[in-house]
Motif scaffolding. Sequence first.
Motif, PDB file in Angstrom:
ATOM      1  N   MET A 333       3.978   2.618  -0.587  1.00  9.52           N
ATOM      2  CA  MET A 333       3.331   1.794  -2.518  1.00  9.52           C
ATOM      3  C   MET A 333       2.542   2.816  -3.221  1.00  9.52           C
ATOM      4  O   MET A 333       2.252   3.573  -2.752  1.00  9.52           O
ATOM      5  CB  MET A 333       2.048   0.953  -1.844  1.00  9.52           C
ATOM      6  N   ASP A 334       3.906   3.266  -4.222  1.00  8.87           N
ATOM      7  CA  ASP A 334       3.800   3.899  -4.886  1.00  8.87           C
ATOM      8  C   ASP A 334       1.865   3.377  -5.899  1.00  8.87           C
ATOM      9  O   ASP A 334       1.750   2.666  -6.250  1.00  8.87           O
ATOM     10  CB  ASP A 334       4.406   4.644  -5.932  1.00  8.87           C
ATOM     11  N   ASP A 335       1.567   5.324  -6.494  1.00  6.41           N
ATOM     12  CA  ASP A 335       0.790   5.171  -7.637  1.00  6.41           C
ATOM     13  C   ASP A 335      -0.405   4.092  -6.702  1.00  6.41           C
ATOM     14  O   ASP A 335      -1.424   3.233  -7.682  1.00  6.41           O
ATOM     15  CB  ASP A 335       1.227   3.937  -8.617  1.00  6.41           C
ATOM     16  N   LEU A 356      -1.281   8.084  -3.116  1.00  9.60           N
ATOM     17  CA  LEU A 356      -2.426   7.360  -4.409  1.00  9.60           C
ATOM     18  C   LEU A 356      -2.434   8.566  -5.222  1.00  9.60           C
ATOM     19  O   LEU A 356      -2.002   9.607  -5.182  1.00  9.60           O
ATOM     20  CB  LEU A 356      -3.580   8.622  -2.520  1.00  9.60           C
ATOM     21  N   ASP A 357      -2.619   7.665  -6.273  1.00 14.06           N
ATOM     22  CA  ASP A 357      -2.103   8.301  -7.549  1.00 14.06           C
ATOM     23  C   ASP A 357      -3.203   9.136  -8.002  1.00 14.06           C
ATOM     24  O   ASP A 357      -4.071   9.566  -7.707  1.00 14.06           O
ATOM     25  CB  ASP A 357      -1.827   7.036  -8.379  1.00 14.06           C
ATOM     26  N   ARG A 358      -2.284   9.751  -8.960  1.00 18.87           N
ATOM     27  CA  ARG A 358      -2.800  11.433  -9.371  1.00 18.87           C
ATOM     28  C   ARG A 358      -4.174  11.344 -10.493  1.00 18.87           C
ATOM     29  O   ARG A 358      -5.114  11.902 -10.337  1.00 18.87           O
ATOM     30  CB  ARG A 358      -1.922  11.883  -9.622  1.00 18.87           C
ATOM     31  N   VAL A 390      -0.951  12.219  -0.797  1.00 19.25           N
ATOM     32  CA  VAL A 390      -2.054  12.252  -2.310  1.00 19.25           C
ATOM     33  C   VAL A 390      -1.117  13.125  -3.221  1.00 19.25           C
ATOM     34  O   VAL A 390      -0.408  14.017  -3.035  1.00 19.25           O
ATOM     35  CB  VAL A 390      -3.230  13.024  -2.015  1.00 19.25           C
ATOM     36  N   GLU A 391      -0.762  12.417  -4.503  1.00 17.26           N
ATOM     37  CA  GLU A 391      -0.204  13.021  -5.402  1.00 17.26           C
ATOM     38  C   GLU A 391      -1.042  13.678  -6.622  1.00 17.26           C
ATOM     39  O   GLU A 391      -2.087  13.948  -6.531  1.00 17.26           O
ATOM     40  CB  GLU A 391       0.477  11.948  -6.218  1.00 17.26           C
ATOM     41  N   GLY A 392      -0.427  14.449  -7.607  1.00 17.60           N
ATOM     42  CA  GLY A 392      -0.578  14.876  -8.706  1.00 17.60           C
ATOM     43  C   GLY A 392      -2.218  16.126  -8.438  1.00 17.60           C
ATOM     44  O   GLY A 392      -3.200  16.298  -9.080  1.00 17.60           O
TER      45      GLY A 392
END
Length: 432
Positions: A333-335, A356-358, A390-392
């Motif tokens: 699951m993105d974002d 996890l969205d940035r 975790v992104e960003g």
Amino acid sequence: MDKENCVVQSDPVTGLPNRFAFLKALDDELHGSNGEAKGAVMVIDLDNFQLVNETYGLRVGDEALCQIAENIANFMPPDVLLYKLDVDQFCLFWPEAMPEEMAIVYSSLQLSLREIPAIADKIYCTATAGVAMYPTDGTDADTLLKHARAAKTIARLEGGDRIGLFEQNAYEAWKYTVIMQGLMKTSIARGCENFFLYFQPQVHADTGKLYGAEALLRWRSESGEILPPLEFIPILEKTRLIIPAGHWIIEEAVKACKKWQKYLPDFQMSINISLYQLEEQMLCAFVEDCLQRYEMEPKSIVLELTEGQSVSNWDFVNEQFAAFRRLGIQIAMDDFGTGYATLNFLKRFECDLIKLDRFVIEDILDSEFNQNLVKYSIKLCHSLGYEVCVEGVEEAEVYHFLRDECKADAIQGFYFGRPEPEEIFEKRLIQQ
Ligand code: C2E
Ligand code: MG
Ligand code: MG
């Protein structure tokens, strides 16, 4: 039919003068006062009028059109003429009028449409209007009509049943979308010419070692500018061109993954999938076939469902993804934490991994509250049995916090590498 003939013609249903008469009269108005004419051009388009014709027949439709025309004319000063532009479109120009006056006329029309005798108890009819002012929005009849119509089209895209004033910036943005749609269509018809993929490294949080990449789409314009996906993915989605483009993306990403498994046998490729792509029933079969052709193990592929749209049919989405999971493909699951990717998503969407969205972590160092929010979000995902990427992540300090305090499983962010072209990513992989 030559133009002169058209000029003298009137609309056979309402008896109103037609488009050619309108353009001529407006040109006369604009040229008659030494270029000092001021006023407004308004286009009025009935939103759902075809329903009247389709449900109750043309005779009722014609009668309603006549009554609507009479109504509009009644709201205007006697010397302002109404013209018929198209089947269910009217237009007029009103010398010396201000935008506020046009808005008042429109409001009266909006109310009166509820009371048109021929259709009052049959159809809930609404109209959208567009206004261009002269001389500010144009100094010739063609331009003014074009701009009034564009204002109407933009107002309709915003939901219709409203009046839109021509606005240069909104017009440029709308034109950009229309032009981009054409360019995208041509690019895709030519085998996804000018599309290419960038790859961003994904690393294990505990060791910082690269284990895979996310494939991120780019498009190169004629002038050589590289466009980020947010500028064209919504266009691809809206036109459903994302379906053929999606095939190309999957094929290219799987091909690259296969190549890079020579250097790293467990290399994993993440591919973004938007909900629109699931509308194609054959997507799973296509992916399965693609994996077979490249002799690729399904566990090497992660499909990331990008949010951006609310899900109305969860059973359908889960059925589609269950088919991928049965093959052994992982689903992410993105974002998570923004837009539609909420707790509700978590509750309903069956997946393996949460990204996890940035935006959730961007100010993590600012407060303990922010840190706790991230820490307990990750804890929540873990307790539900999901892995977390975790992104960003852009700074060492953030990485260390996510690794040591939050026990994140994977990291993707500029700190470990930006999205980069295939050759550059490949060098990174070989050198690591
Ligand atoms: P996404 O799937 O969440 O991809 C991650 C985005 O975050 C990428 O933006 C990436 O460049 C950016 N990013 C990653 N780490 C950092 C960081 O440390 N700092 C900052 N500031 N940004 C970071 P990008 O490439 O512009 O993609 C935007 C979105 O477009 C993607 O978000 C995804 O939703 C969509 N997208 C991209 N490629 C595709 C595709 O092939 N198909 C579909 N359907 N959507 C795609
Ligand atoms: Mg993604
Ligand atoms: Mg994301």
